[in-house]
Design an enzyme around this catalytic site. Structure first.
Site, PDB file in Angstrom:
ATOM      1  N   SER B  46      88.205  27.062 -11.526  1.00  0.00           N
ATOM      2  CA  SER B  46      86.997  26.592 -11.308  1.00  0.00           C
ATOM      3  C   SER B  46      86.477  27.637  -9.977  1.00  0.00           C
ATOM      4  O   SER B  46      87.462  27.888  -8.793  1.00  0.00           O
ATOM      5  CB  SER B  46      87.123  25.255 -10.270  1.00  0.00           C
ATOM      6  OG  SER B  46      85.922  24.733 -10.203  1.00  0.00           O
ATOM      7  N   GLU B  47      85.478  28.003  -9.860  1.00  0.00           N
ATOM      8  CA  GLU B  47      85.009  29.173  -8.925  1.00  0.00           C
ATOM      9  C   GLU B  47      85.149  28.768  -7.355  1.00  0.00           C
ATOM     10  O   GLU B  47      85.074  29.804  -6.696  1.00  0.00           O
ATOM     11  CB  GLU B  47      83.652  29.784  -9.265  1.00  0.00           C
ATOM     12  CG  GLU B  47      82.610  28.935  -9.192  1.00  0.00           C
ATOM     13  CD  GLU B  47      82.210  28.061 -10.569  1.00  0.00           C
ATOM     14  OE1 GLU B  47      82.928  27.747 -11.104  1.00  0.00           O
ATOM     15  OE2 GLU B  47      80.910  27.551 -10.619  1.00  0.00           O
ATOM     16  N   ASN B  48      85.240  27.611  -7.170  1.00  0.00           N
ATOM     17  CA  ASN B  48      85.350  27.237  -5.650  1.00  0.00           C
ATOM     18  C   ASN B  48      86.764  27.560  -5.178  1.00  0.00           C
ATOM     19  O   ASN B  48      87.051  27.411  -4.055  1.00  0.00           O
ATOM     20  CB  ASN B  48      84.971  26.043  -5.347  1.00  0.00           C
ATOM     21  CG  ASN B  48      85.893  24.848  -6.097  1.00  0.00           C
ATOM     22  OD1 ASN B  48      85.965  24.943  -7.558  1.00  0.00           O
ATOM     23  ND2 ASN B  48      86.077  23.758  -5.430  1.00  0.00           N
TER      24      ASN B  48
END
Lengths: 233, 219, 233, 219
Positions: B46-48
């Site tokens: 997840s890009e966070n």
């Protein structure tokens, strides 16, 4: 050792003036500097440009500074879980610059690494590319992007020590490390402030050299935006 | 019959290969995690800032400091790692993520995608989508074949502001699986169970290639 | 979870061929992949280009591969604590490209971050700048530098897990994380290999996604180059 | 009398200010750490990846995994942090290090420095010197006023390949403390105890400005 501890959020904000550019850490409401935002609202500093991935929600996060109209411009990748934000944006009171999230992160990182500019493929062929230099690398078009320049960075960490070293927890890390490294003056609020020598020097996420002021936050609400759970089997 | 959202997700899950790191966008793509085939080990990014993302937590075990890019509370599996946003998009740009699945408003027969902005409406931003589509080596778009007005979302050229150009290689809709060959357009590969080729032809506005036998999906 | 464990150094090196470009982690003899270097010597792979901050010493580190003439070219920032190196360089057998250390580090980092090129002030006005694009940012000249492209990266970590996650110790970290992120295929040797779930996910220095093969090294000599001590008071 | 190496280091230590992060090069600069004035808190950065570097370890406590940029075994003080080389040079380029002290073969009266290469001799490389001099806001060069052949190292233009241009602001030699004003040249500030202005003038090949009273250093 160089000590960075200040008494509280209000003291930490000394020197923040109307019209300045601030970086504010966090992704959604996760890992935001709650105490600094509250103190900034108290101070009433206006005409701020905020570089922050998101713009909070109504009544929390940067939403608190939007309510009081302290923010003139937002530089973000995703906004608008926020009625007041939408109202101000549509009425033209608030200027908004949208930037691909990875470019936003890398422009922060570049600032903290003394890299004035770099090339990234993100945004080629879109309106993000308008007016930007385009250059081919490896047969693929890339845009020239520049490091941010922020007067202050406001970040939130899990643990910190007197020397300004920071450790983050979970996905509350997000933009905080790069912003901490990028600010001309970086202020860190932490959940737990410990004496120097307490944290494992191998496990520091942001070395203290990047942090100018640090304090233990008085209260962390840590609001959850989307509470999703699964049933117990 | 056209697939529902879970059907689209289930079909996309068949594309997963052992050892792949996968980034799932918000909406239908998120559902793909529910249909990982037996014997396939993948890890979700997840890009966070997390790799090895697990399912939602049990009630009472939510952690405000552990969310996905959709801001939902999640868990971390054994072997997970956490990192900052620069590292996260670094691994995306450096093509360490083998598959990106995301939704779209429009896809063109050259592989362009539009999924972030509708002129005249409140613009929320592109988030990480432009970075993902500009760098991913393998992008699958999960979407309905037609929009709410019944208009095809598979076009000869996108009408909305673009998110990326020439990047989409495969589209899975409620009606069909289609590859994209920039030279030839959408290549029809599979039909949803009970959906006719005629219906797909009628609802595809961009160039569509129908060659040979087009099997029904097996779900 | 995606498992990255291989049996040993020799298996880990599968696919390394004559003429390839390798990144090799370490600073001096600190944090070098001792077991991989030994196995590479055994394999006898030749005509290698090695990107490594230093070139080892006679009889240790990359010095072992120089002895056997497996290295055709070194890309480093500082070399020459090494008689065999000097001999080969002066005789023209070995090609050497010297790069400022920060530029070397950033070109590795850029490769692992998908940034094809960036600007840095280092080297302006020196022979390092010859043939490079120069551009002003903030009134100061900068050079355009490009990401490296390495077939393999050989790195050494302190601890690692089955998923390929790495943790370094002390200044043995140095170039290892960026090289681990930069290799097309990255091989990590670790002092201690543990099951997934053992390491704190907050404390991972290199996420497993960057590491393709990992194994526990059989023997670490960890030689000290300059043993400096102070008297007990 | 001309200063010895420790004298040069001692004089440079007087330049330290409270709260500064400092990078010390190999040789004389390293000795500066031995003369930190009372009441001055500074932290030492070594570009191989440590902040808060302490003294050499006691015998038997050497750790092969803890060295400085000169590859010497060191210790870490409370509050220290360890990081990779990219982060290390990131903080250098981003001017988080307030003072860099390094040796030189030649310095010009415009602030150019040459300290890495002698044509015809084995070249060992620039290490981190080019990054340091290109970025540091405050560079002090610590060196002998003359080389072994008795030739001045303070020149109107460097004859050796450069490490950086227009970057040196201050030079401390065995004979003198000199600031550099690129317009005017070396500005003589202090003399080593017992060293005459005439000797300094005679041994300085570049432009030298001698204005007003030139005090002796107080060490």
């Amino acid at each position: 050792m160089i000590r960075k501890v200040v008494a509280n959020a209000d003291v930490a904000l000394e020197g923040i003036q109307d019209g300045m550019t601030l970086m504010v850490g966090g992704f959604g409401l996760c890992g935001i500097p709650e105490n600094l935002i509250a103190a900034l609202r108290q101070r009433g500093t206006r005409n701020l440009t905020c570089i922050s991935n998101n713009a909070g929600v109504d009544g929390f996060g940067l939403g608190l500074l939007l309510e009081t109209r302290q923010i003139r411009k937002m530089i973000s990748s995703y906004v608008g879980e926020n009625d007041e934000f939408e109202r101000q944006m549509l009425s033209g009171e608030l200027e908004v610059e949208l930037i691909p999230q990875g470019t936003l992160a890398e422009r922060c990182r570049a600032a903290g690494a003394g890299i004035p500019a770099f090339y990234t493929p993100a945004g080629f062929g879109t309106e993000v590319a308008e007016g930007k230099e385009i250059r081919m690398f490896g047969g693929k078009p890339h845009l020239l992007e520049h490091a941010f320049d922020a007067d202050f960075a406001l970040v939130k960490a899990w643990k910190g020590d007197e020397a300004g070293n920071l450790i983050f927890k979970g996905t509350a890390r997000n933009f905080n490390p790069m912003m901490a490294m990028a600010g001309r003056i970086t202020i860190a609020e932490v959940e737990e402030l410990v004496p120097a020598g307490t944290l494992d020097p191998n496990s520091i996420h942001v070395p203290g050299i990047f942090v100018h002021r640090i304090f233990q936050g008085g209260h962390f609400e840590k609001r959850i935006e989307q509470r999703t759970v699964r049933p117990r089997a | 019959m056209a697939l529902d959202k879970n059907g689209i997700a289930r079909r996309i899950a068949q594309e997963l290969r052992n050892g792949w790191y996968v980034n799932l966008g918000i909406g239908i793509p998120t559902l793909v995690a529910n249909y990982i085939p037996d014997g396939i080990d993948v890890e979700f990014q997840s890009e966070n800032g997390i790799l090895g993302m697990g399912p939602f937590p049990f009630e009472g075990e939510e952690d405000a400091d552990l969310i996905n890019a959709g801001k939902q509370t999640i868990t971390a599996l054994p072997g997970a790692s956490l990192f900052d946003s620069a590292t996260s998009f670094g691994m995306i740009r450096a093509r360490k993520v083998q598959l990106t699945v995301l939704g779209a408003m429009e896809v063109s027969d050259r592989g362009d995608i539009a999924n972030w902005k509708i002129p005249g409406r409140m613009v929320k931003g592109m988030g990480g989508a432009m970075d993902l589509v500009a760098s991913a080596e393998r992008i699958i778009v999960a979407m309905q074949h037609s929009n709410r007005e019944g208009e095809s979302k598979l076009l000869s050229a996108c009408t909305l502001p673009l998110t990326g150009v020439g990047c989409v290689k495969k589209v899975v809709t409620d009606l069909a699986v289609l590859d994209i060959d920039p030279e030839r357009g959408f290549i029809l590969r599979e039909r949803a169970p009970g959906v006719s080729i005629d219906e797909i032809v009628a609802k595809t506005a961009g160039r569509l290639v129908v060659e040979g036998e087009i099997p029904e999906m097996s779900l």
